[in-house]
Design a protein around this motif. Structure first.
Motif, PDB file in Angstrom:
ATOM      1  N   LYS A 194       9.990   6.732  -1.676  1.00  0.00           N
ATOM      2  CA  LYS A 194      11.340   7.334  -1.743  1.00  0.00           C
ATOM      3  C   LYS A 194      11.152   8.509  -0.606  1.00  0.00           C
ATOM      4  O   LYS A 194       9.959   9.105  -0.405  1.00  0.00           O
ATOM      5  CB  LYS A 194      11.408   8.037  -2.985  1.00  0.00           C
ATOM      6  CG  LYS A 194      12.882   8.645  -3.178  1.00  0.00           C
ATOM      7  CD  LYS A 194      13.074   8.953  -4.557  1.00  0.00           C
ATOM      8  CE  LYS A 194      14.424   9.943  -4.598  1.00  0.00           C
ATOM      9  NZ  LYS A 194      14.691  10.414  -5.900  1.00  0.00           N
ATOM     10  N   PRO A 246      15.082  14.218   1.741  1.00  0.00           N
ATOM     11  CA  PRO A 246      15.737  15.029   3.035  1.00  0.00           C
ATOM     12  C   PRO A 246      15.318  16.563   3.057  1.00  0.00           C
ATOM     13  O   PRO A 246      15.953  17.335   3.886  1.00  0.00           O
ATOM     14  CB  PRO A 246      17.125  14.944   2.867  1.00  0.00           C
ATOM     15  CG  PRO A 246      17.294  15.280   1.309  1.00  0.00           C
ATOM     16  CD  PRO A 246      16.321  14.314   0.886  1.00  0.00           C
ATOM     17  N   GLU A 300      19.561   5.660  -7.918  1.00  0.00           N
ATOM     18  CA  GLU A 300      20.205   6.964  -7.312  1.00  0.00           C
ATOM     19  C   GLU A 300      21.069   6.741  -6.269  1.00  0.00           C
ATOM     20  O   GLU A 300      21.623   5.763  -6.005  1.00  0.00           O
ATOM     21  CB  GLU A 300      18.784   7.314  -6.741  1.00  0.00           C
ATOM     22  CG  GLU A 300      17.452   8.013  -7.564  1.00  0.00           C
ATOM     23  CD  GLU A 300      16.599   8.957  -7.179  1.00  0.00           C
ATOM     24  OE1 GLU A 300      16.290   8.699  -5.777  1.00  0.00           O
ATOM     25  OE2 GLU A 300      16.175   9.792  -8.042  1.00  0.00           O
ATOM     26  N   ASP A 301      21.453   7.916  -5.844  1.00  0.00           N
ATOM     27  CA  ASP A 301      22.782   7.904  -4.889  1.00  0.00           C
ATOM     28  C   ASP A 301      22.454   7.144  -3.795  1.00  0.00           C
ATOM     29  O   ASP A 301      23.444   6.371  -3.176  1.00  0.00           O
ATOM     30  CB  ASP A 301      23.071   9.141  -4.406  1.00  0.00           C
ATOM     31  CG  ASP A 301      23.689  10.227  -5.599  1.00  0.00           C
ATOM     32  OD1 ASP A 301      24.197   9.514  -6.581  1.00  0.00           O
ATOM     33  OD2 ASP A 301      23.796  11.371  -5.491  1.00  0.00           O
ATOM     34  N   ASP A 302      21.189   7.014  -3.122  1.00  0.00           N
ATOM     35  CA  ASP A 302      20.896   6.214  -2.016  1.00  0.00           C
ATOM     36  C   ASP A 302      20.714   4.546  -2.369  1.00  0.00           C
ATOM     37  O   ASP A 302      20.265   3.770  -1.529  1.00  0.00           O
ATOM     38  CB  ASP A 302      19.632   6.835  -1.345  1.00  0.00           C
ATOM     39  CG  ASP A 302      18.282   6.802  -1.993  1.00  0.00           C
ATOM     40  OD1 ASP A 302      18.540   6.280  -3.404  1.00  0.00           O
ATOM     41  OD2 ASP A 302      17.422   7.338  -1.474  1.00  0.00           O
ATOM     42  N   GLY A 303      20.759   4.251  -3.661  1.00  0.00           N
ATOM     43  CA  GLY A 303      20.603   2.880  -3.953  1.00  0.00           C
ATOM     44  C   GLY A 303      19.372   2.512  -4.593  1.00  0.00           C
ATOM     45  O   GLY A 303      19.052   1.451  -4.595  1.00  0.00           O
ATOM     46  N   THR A 304      18.539   3.630  -4.590  1.00  0.00           N
ATOM     47  CA  THR A 304      17.159   3.240  -5.057  1.00  0.00           C
ATOM     48  C   THR A 304      16.883   3.231  -6.524  1.00  0.00           C
ATOM     49  O   THR A 304      17.481   4.081  -7.225  1.00  0.00           O
ATOM     50  CB  THR A 304      16.261   4.485  -4.576  1.00  0.00           C
ATOM     51  OG1 THR A 304      16.248   4.460  -2.944  1.00  0.00           O
ATOM     52  CG2 THR A 304      14.890   4.213  -4.976  1.00  0.00           C
ATOM     53  N   ARG A 362      12.570  -2.711  -6.175  1.00  0.00           N
ATOM     54  CA  ARG A 362      13.692  -2.631  -5.175  1.00  0.00           C
ATOM     55  C   ARG A 362      14.127  -4.098  -4.774  1.00  0.00           C
ATOM     56  O   ARG A 362      15.176  -4.329  -4.724  1.00  0.00           O
ATOM     57  CB  ARG A 362      13.432  -2.121  -3.893  1.00  0.00           C
ATOM     58  CG  ARG A 362      13.479  -0.242  -3.876  1.00  0.00           C
ATOM     59  CD  ARG A 362      13.655   0.340  -2.656  1.00  0.00           C
ATOM     60  NE  ARG A 362      12.284   0.225  -1.979  1.00  0.00           N
ATOM     61  CZ  ARG A 362      11.410   1.294  -2.339  1.00  0.00           C
ATOM     62  NH1 ARG A 362      11.189   2.140  -2.961  1.00  0.00           N
ATOM     63  NH2 ARG A 362      10.068   1.024  -1.678  1.00  0.00           N
ATOM     64  N   ARG A 408      17.613  -6.053  -5.760  1.00  0.00           N
ATOM     65  CA  ARG A 408      18.249  -6.553  -4.610  1.00  0.00           C
ATOM     66  C   ARG A 408      18.770  -7.816  -4.709  1.00  0.00           C
ATOM     67  O   ARG A 408      19.667  -8.346  -4.662  1.00  0.00           O
ATOM     68  CB  ARG A 408      17.497  -6.214  -3.135  1.00  0.00           C
ATOM     69  CG  ARG A 408      18.262  -6.735  -2.249  1.00  0.00           C
ATOM     70  CD  ARG A 408      17.444  -6.806  -0.766  1.00  0.00           C
ATOM     71  NE  ARG A 408      16.488  -8.015  -0.927  1.00  0.00           N
ATOM     72  CZ  ARG A 408      16.508  -9.223  -0.648  1.00  0.00           C
ATOM     73  NH1 ARG A 408      17.840  -9.601  -0.372  1.00  0.00           N
ATOM     74  NH2 ARG A 408      15.680 -10.171  -0.873  1.00  0.00           N
TER      75      ARG A 408
END
Length: 330
Positions: free
Chosen positions: A2, A5, A247-251, A281, A285
């Protein structure tokens, strides 16, 4: 892996549960002895309390964080350490701020109170290091490398959990089982511990499951239990993958409890030569994507059979039956 930022704390954050005590109404607090805690297993067994009707418990929690977390020239400020207890079954989250114990800022300690009614079975305890980074408060810059388990019911602090077996006649049993009256067993993976419901109405099932030793019934018993275990692993895997937090980022995030443990165990066989995070992941996916999910099913089945030791049990059964046949012929 992960990506965050903002700068994160490098080094290990460790967590310990130093003591536990429980309290029932109109009774003195009971301090649990060291046998209720396992440092190796990282489990607290509150079921070890002699006070059976306790309503509240208090855990004394310690944490050690890298000294650089409190460096004055670091990229963060206003560092705090928080103990976090989570029970996904009841959607409960309890937090408690720890106090700094040493001047170098490495050691922290505090108490975490909890209510018995808030916890279903097994909750997950961790610690988070939180700070202000680039003017933004509440950033998680580090967390415990290894969580603890808080078990409300067990009197033995053990991390490993097997599946639960319950015998019930499906025809006149719970309404949801009545539609499966012709099945020998049904696996329910929705609880804290997967449960295999054995249909006592199925002819011969109870006798076979109660058989032991090297006779044919005992060999068949071993095969049935192994097959049930494989179905449990498969059912929990699909249940966990189908109910991931994203999570917000798709993780996708590993779930807590039995589901997370099953995924970490099986993923290396489902998606080989990947880290468990990358494998999670990839499986997520494929499940939500247009293609690839069907192709994974044989590998999921293979991983489940390996964990349930189906190949070993089947080989031993074949050898055992062959031995019995030779004895009969002699």
């Amino acid at each position: 892996m992960k990506v965050f930022p903002y700068p994160r704390l490098r080094g290990t954050v460790s967590l310990r549960v130093d003591s536990a005590r429980v309290k029932a109404p109109a009774q003195p607090r009971e301090q649990l002895d060291s046998r209720a805690r396992s440092v190796i297993e990282r489990v607290v067994a509150l079921g070890a309390a002699e006070t059976e009707d306790w309503e509240t418990a208090t855990l004394t929690v310690s944490a050690t964080i890298p000294a650089k977390a409190t460096d004055s020239d670091g990229p963060w400020s206003e560092v705090v350490v928080v103990a976090v207890l989570t029970d996904r079954t009841t959607n409960t989250r309890v937090t408690s701020m720890l106090a700094r114990e040493t001047e170098d800022g490495r050691d922290w300690r505090g108490e975490l109170p909890l209510l018995r009614c808030d916890l279903h079975d097994r909750a997950v305890l961790t610690v988070q290091v939180i700070a202000t980074v680039d003017g933004v408060p509440g950033r998680i810059i580090g967390e415990a490398a290894e969580d603890w388990i808080v078990d409300v019911h067990s009197d033995v602090p053990t991390r490993e959990q097997s599946f639960d077996i319950r015998e019930v006649g499906f025809a006149k049993g719970p309404r949801w089982l009545q539609s499966f009256s012709e099945a020998p067993w049904i696996v329910n993976a929705s609880g804290a511990v997967p449960t295999v419901h054995i249909n006592t109405d199925f002819e011969g099932m109870v006798d076979v499951l109660g058989a032991e030793g090297g006779r044919p019934e005992g060999l068949v018993n071993a095969m049935l239990v192994s097959q049930m275990a494989a179905e449990v692993w498969t059912a929990v895997f699909h249940s966990a993958i189908g109910d991931l937090e994203i999570e917000d980022d798709g993780t996708p995030l590993f779930p807590h409890g039995w589901q997370g443990e099953v995924l970490r165990e099986m993923l290396p066989d489902v998606v080989p030569e990947r880290t468990v995070e990358d494998a999670l992941r990839e499986v997520h996916r494929r499940r939500v994507g247009a293609t690839g999910w069907t192709e994974l099913q044989p590998r999921i089945q293979y991983a489940a059979m390996r964990r349930a030791e189906v190949p070993r049990v089947l080989s031993e059964t074949v050898r055992g039956l062959d031995k019995l046949n030779r004895e009969d012929e002699a």
